[in-house]
Design a protein around this motif. Structure first.
Motif, PDB file in Angstrom:
ATOM      1  N   LEU A  49       0.583  -2.243   6.092  1.00 49.77           N
ATOM      2  CA  LEU A  49       0.979  -1.265   5.415  1.00 49.77           C
ATOM      3  C   LEU A  49       1.152  -0.049   6.024  1.00 49.77           C
ATOM      4  N   PRO A  51       2.979   3.917   6.576  1.00 54.95           N
ATOM      5  CA  PRO A  51       3.258   5.109   5.818  1.00 54.95           C
ATOM      6  C   PRO A  51       4.584   5.175   5.611  1.00 54.95           C
ATOM      7  N   GLY A  52       5.289   5.075   4.545  1.00 55.99           N
ATOM      8  CA  GLY A  52       6.843   5.404   4.284  1.00 55.99           C
ATOM      9  C   GLY A  52       7.574   4.097   4.647  1.00 55.99           C
ATOM     10  N   SER A  56       7.065  -2.727   3.229  1.00 52.71           N
ATOM     11  CA  SER A  56       5.496  -2.804   3.080  1.00 52.71           C
ATOM     12  C   SER A  56       5.072  -1.932   1.740  1.00 52.71           C
ATOM     13  N   GLY A  57       5.690  -0.813   1.340  1.00 52.73           N
ATOM     14  CA  GLY A  57       5.576  -0.027   0.269  1.00 52.73           C
ATOM     15  C   GLY A  57       5.974  -0.761  -0.759  1.00 52.73           C
ATOM     16  N   TRP A  58       7.078  -1.313  -0.781  1.00 44.69           N
ATOM     17  CA  TRP A  58       7.665  -2.242  -1.990  1.00 44.69           C
ATOM     18  C   TRP A  58       6.542  -3.177  -2.407  1.00 44.69           C
ATOM     19  N   ALA A  60       3.420  -3.470  -1.666  1.00 43.90           N
ATOM     20  CA  ALA A  60       2.344  -2.800  -2.248  1.00 43.90           C
ATOM     21  C   ALA A  60       2.401  -2.171  -3.568  1.00 43.90           C
ATOM     22  N   ARG A  61       3.380  -1.541  -3.931  1.00 44.02           N
ATOM     23  CA  ARG A  61       3.543  -0.662  -5.142  1.00 44.02           C
ATOM     24  C   ARG A  61       4.405  -1.244  -6.484  1.00 44.02           C
TER      25      ARG A  61
END
Length: 226
Positions: A49, A51-52, A56-58, A60-61
């Protein structure tokens, strides 16, 4: 770390430890090493993960079960090859560099590897380690598997504290004849250890390295990007 499991519409012919490129519907692409075994129904990826991080953000969220992605590959020669089951194996990784090693070590054990297998996993601090219980249980079932989790700070108990490279080199015999090595993770650590192993007597053909390079927007993906 986030574990991502992908169901395939058709079987994928791969070796544990190789990597694939995951392409999103909008064209965003990142490559991840495979922690799964070919006999398993799903592909397992270990996503760091960032930051930004776009992918990986997609994961995770935003991603939902049933979301479709395209998988390209597999690619890479960092995998276990049956033969010489008595030879010692060295597996060393940092961060999500454990992903391919987790596949490789299970593949080797299922293939009947009888020689000693030394698995080192390094992180900055204890929360960077994962699969600790699973690997300790695996080592408990296979006496030839020696699992050593290490951190630079905050170690204690069964988690050693100290620099990964130094601990690995100190554990090797003076003449590591017949050893095979699999190195994955941080590129500086991988390249430095690869050089040191060669200088200690490892043959270059027996050192399989997969350096995880950072991604760049819309660039050609490379192994282990997040």
């Amino acid at each position: 770390m986030l574990a991502v499991r992908l169901e395939l519409e058709a079987p994928l012919d791969y070796r544990a430890g190789q990597y694939v490129t995951v392409v999103r519907a909008d064209g965003l692409a990142r490559s991840y090493s495979l922690a799964s075994l070919p006999r398993e129904d799903r592909l397992e990826l270990h996503v760091r993960l960032v930051p930004g991080g776009a992918m990986s953000g997609w994961f995770a969220r935003d991603v939902r079960p049933g979301e479709r992605v395209h998988v390209q590959g597999p690619v890479g020669d960092c995998f276990y090859v049956p033969g010489q089951p008595e030879s010692p194996l060295l597996l060393a990784g940092t961060g999500t560099g454990l992903a391919p090693l987790y596949g490789i070590v299970r593949d080797a054990l299922e293939a009947g590897h009888t020689g000693p297998i030394h698995l080192f996993h390094g992180a900055l601090e204890p929360r960077g380690l994962y699969l600790v219980d699973a690997l300790r249980a695996l080592a408990g079932r296979h006496p030839n598997l020696h699992y050593r989790p290490l951190v630079l700070a905050g170690g204690g108990g069964d988690v050693e504290e100290g620099p990964l490279e130094a601990r690995i080199l100190a554990s090797l015999p003076k003449r590591p004849v017949g050893w095979r090595a699999f190195l994955c993770g941080n590129p500086e650590a991988v390249l430095s250890l690869r050089k040191k192993l060669f200088l200690t007597g490892f043959s270059l053909k027996d050192i399989h390295a997969d350096a995880f390079l950072p991604s760049t927007p819309r660039a050609e993906p490379v192994a282990g990007a997040a």
